[in-house]
Design a protein around this motif. Structure first.
Motif, PDB file in Angstrom:
ATOM      1  N   SER A  62       0.837  -1.210   0.000  1.00 17.64           N
ATOM      2  CA  SER A  62       0.000   0.000   0.000  1.00 17.64           C
ATOM      3  C   SER A  62       0.863   1.249   0.000  1.00 17.64           C
ATOM      4  N   ARG A  63       1.934   1.230   0.786  1.00 18.93           N
ATOM      5  CA  ARG A  63       2.856   2.376   0.815  1.00 18.93           C
ATOM      6  C   ARG A  63       3.404   2.674  -0.569  1.00 18.93           C
ATOM      7  N   GLU A  64       3.844   1.631  -1.255  1.00 19.20           N
ATOM      8  CA  GLU A  64       4.396   1.808  -2.602  1.00 19.20           C
ATOM      9  C   GLU A  64       3.367   2.440  -3.531  1.00 19.20           C
ATOM     10  N   ILE A  65       2.139   1.930  -3.488  1.00 19.99           N
ATOM     11  CA  ILE A  65       1.062   2.440  -4.345  1.00 19.99           C
ATOM     12  C   ILE A  65       0.758   3.896  -4.014  1.00 19.99           C
ATOM     13  N   ILE A  66       0.638   4.195  -2.722  1.00 20.12           N
ATOM     14  CA  ILE A  66       0.275   5.546  -2.286  1.00 20.12           C
ATOM     15  C   ILE A  66       1.377   6.547  -2.612  1.00 20.12           C
ATOM     16  N   ILE A  67       2.625   6.188  -2.372  1.00 20.63           N
ATOM     17  CA  ILE A  67       3.736   7.104  -2.665  1.00 20.63           C
ATOM     18  C   ILE A  67       3.860   7.340  -4.170  1.00 20.63           C
ATOM     19  N   GLU A  68       3.690   6.298  -4.967  1.00 21.82           N
ATOM     20  CA  GLU A  68       3.738   6.444  -6.423  1.00 21.82           C
ATOM     21  C   GLU A  68       2.592   7.338  -6.906  1.00 21.82           C
ATOM     22  N   MET A  69       1.422   7.136  -6.345  1.00 26.89           N
ATOM     23  CA  MET A  69       0.264   7.950  -6.707  1.00 26.89           C
ATOM     24  C   MET A  69       0.502   9.422  -6.365  1.00 26.89           C
ATOM     25  N   ALA A  70       1.079   9.667  -5.204  1.00 29.16           N
ATOM     26  CA  ALA A  70       1.388  11.040  -4.794  1.00 29.16           C
ATOM     27  C   ALA A  70       2.328  11.690  -5.818  1.00 29.16           C
ATOM     28  N   LYS A  71       3.371  10.973  -6.206  1.00 27.20           N
ATOM     29  CA  LYS A  71       4.320  11.499  -7.194  1.00 27.20           C
ATOM     30  C   LYS A  71       3.622  11.823  -8.513  1.00 27.20           C
ATOM     31  N   GLU A  72       2.736  10.910  -8.961  1.00 24.49           N
ATOM     32  CA  GLU A  72       2.020  11.118 -10.218  1.00 24.49           C
ATOM     33  C   GLU A  72       1.145  12.374 -10.174  1.00 24.49           C
ATOM     34  N   HIS A  73       0.665  12.725  -8.991  1.00 21.39           N
ATOM     35  CA  HIS A  73      -0.183  13.906  -8.831  1.00 21.39           C
ATOM     36  C   HIS A  73       0.625  15.146  -8.412  1.00 21.39           C
ATOM     37  N   GLY A  74       1.956  15.015  -8.353  1.00 22.73           N
ATOM     38  CA  GLY A  74       2.819  16.151  -8.044  1.00 22.73           C
ATOM     39  C   GLY A  74       2.925  16.477  -6.561  1.00 22.73           C
ATOM     40  N   PHE A  75       2.812  15.464  -5.704  1.00 18.83           N
ATOM     41  CA  PHE A  75       2.883  15.651  -4.256  1.00 18.83           C
ATOM     42  C   PHE A  75       4.091  14.934  -3.665  1.00 18.83           C
ATOM     43  N   SER A  76       4.660  15.540  -2.639  1.00 17.64           N
ATOM     44  CA  SER A  76       5.654  14.847  -1.823  1.00 17.64           C
ATOM     45  C   SER A  76       4.896  14.135  -0.703  1.00 17.64           C
ATOM     46  N   ALA A  77       5.532  13.129  -0.105  1.00 20.99           N
ATOM     47  CA  ALA A  77       4.863  12.367   0.954  1.00 20.99           C
ATOM     48  C   ALA A  77       5.813  12.127   2.115  1.00 20.99           C
ATOM     49  N   GLU A  78       5.314  12.386   3.310  1.00 22.24           N
ATOM     50  CA  GLU A  78       6.020  12.028   4.543  1.00 22.24           C
ATOM     51  C   GLU A  78       5.114  11.065   5.304  1.00 22.24           C
ATOM     52  N   ILE A  79       5.717  10.082   5.973  1.00 18.20           N
ATOM     53  CA  ILE A  79       4.927   9.061   6.661  1.00 18.20           C
ATOM     54  C   ILE A  79       5.365   8.928   8.110  1.00 18.20           C
ATOM     55  N   LEU A  80       4.380   8.856   8.980  1.00 18.10           N
ATOM     56  CA  LEU A  80       4.589   8.553  10.391  1.00 18.10           C
ATOM     57  C   LEU A  80       3.763   7.304  10.695  1.00 18.10           C
ATOM     58  N   SER A  81       4.398   6.252  11.182  1.00 17.16           N
ATOM     59  CA  SER A  81       3.671   5.025  11.512  1.00 17.16           C
ATOM     60  C   SER A  81       3.358   4.997  13.003  1.00 17.16           C
ATOM     61  N   GLU A  82       2.157   4.590  13.321  1.00 16.35           N
ATOM     62  CA  GLU A  82       1.692   4.547  14.711  1.00 16.35           C
ATOM     63  C   GLU A  82       0.831   3.322  14.941  1.00 16.35           C
ATOM     64  N   ARG A  83       0.817   2.850  16.172  1.00 12.91           N
ATOM     65  CA  ARG A  83      -0.122   1.792  16.566  1.00 12.91           C
ATOM     66  C   ARG A  83      -1.469   2.432  16.820  1.00 12.91           C
ATOM     67  N   TYR A  84      -2.525   1.802  16.315  1.00 11.08           N
ATOM     68  CA  TYR A  84      -3.882   2.316  16.471  1.00 11.08           C
ATOM     69  C   TYR A  84      -4.726   1.265  17.182  1.00 11.08           C
ATOM     70  N   ARG A  85      -5.452   1.706  18.195  1.00  5.24           N
ATOM     71  CA  ARG A  85      -6.326   0.806  18.953  1.00  5.24           C
ATOM     72  C   ARG A  85      -7.772   1.113  18.567  1.00  5.24           C
TER      73      ARG A  85
END
Length: 156
Positions: A106-129
């Protein structure tokens, strides 16, 4: 966020919009589920907030905003819906905050999609309850990893 036009796509009961509004933004809540919107309407009234509530499908939604905030469905039940939320977000704002279930593909798809739309991407991973919310949620608490993305339009 002061004096910014913010939209929460798939706002649910409006928690993100309420926070943005309290920080000085003008926020629009977009939600397809009428029951969730009614809850948001009640909370909006209680807090006396100036928030626009729209019953709409994000796939057909358009407009122009400074920022999108969203916690889209993860695509577990409706495969690929999170990507459709991102497509809308990238078309209506230059800044997007979005939460997605964490996995490498999913990360690969989302980051590639962001690039295609002219966006940079930063990611913070967190545990979610997550407490049970939908009928198919069987555990009292389900903990999993999410990726919180910050997307910013790259100036040309």
């Amino acid at each position: 966020m002061s004096n910014k036009k913010v939209v929460d796509l798939g706002c649910g009961t409006g928690v993100f919009c309420f926070a943005a509004s309290l920080l000085g933004a003008y926020c629009t809540c977009v939600e397809i589920d009428l029951e969730s919107l009614e809850t948001a309407r009640n909370i909006k009234s209680e807090l006396n907030l100036d928030i626009e509530l729209l019953n709409a499908d994000i796939i057909k939604f358009y407009g122009r905003f400074d920022t999108v905030i969203q916690n889209p469905p993860f695509g577990v039940v409706n495969r690929g819906i999170d990507i459709k939320f991102l497509q809308t977000a990238f078309s209506i704002a230059n800044v997007v905050y979005s939460i997605h279930k964490s996995n490498e593909r999913s990360r690969e798809i989302i980051i590639e999609m962001a690039k295609e739309h002219g966006f940079s991407a930063e990611i913070l991973s967190e545990r979610y309850r997550l407490k049970p919310y939908y009928p198919w949620h069987m555990k009292r608490i389900h903990e999993f990893l999410v990726d919180i993305y910050f997307f910013s339009k790259i100036p040309r």
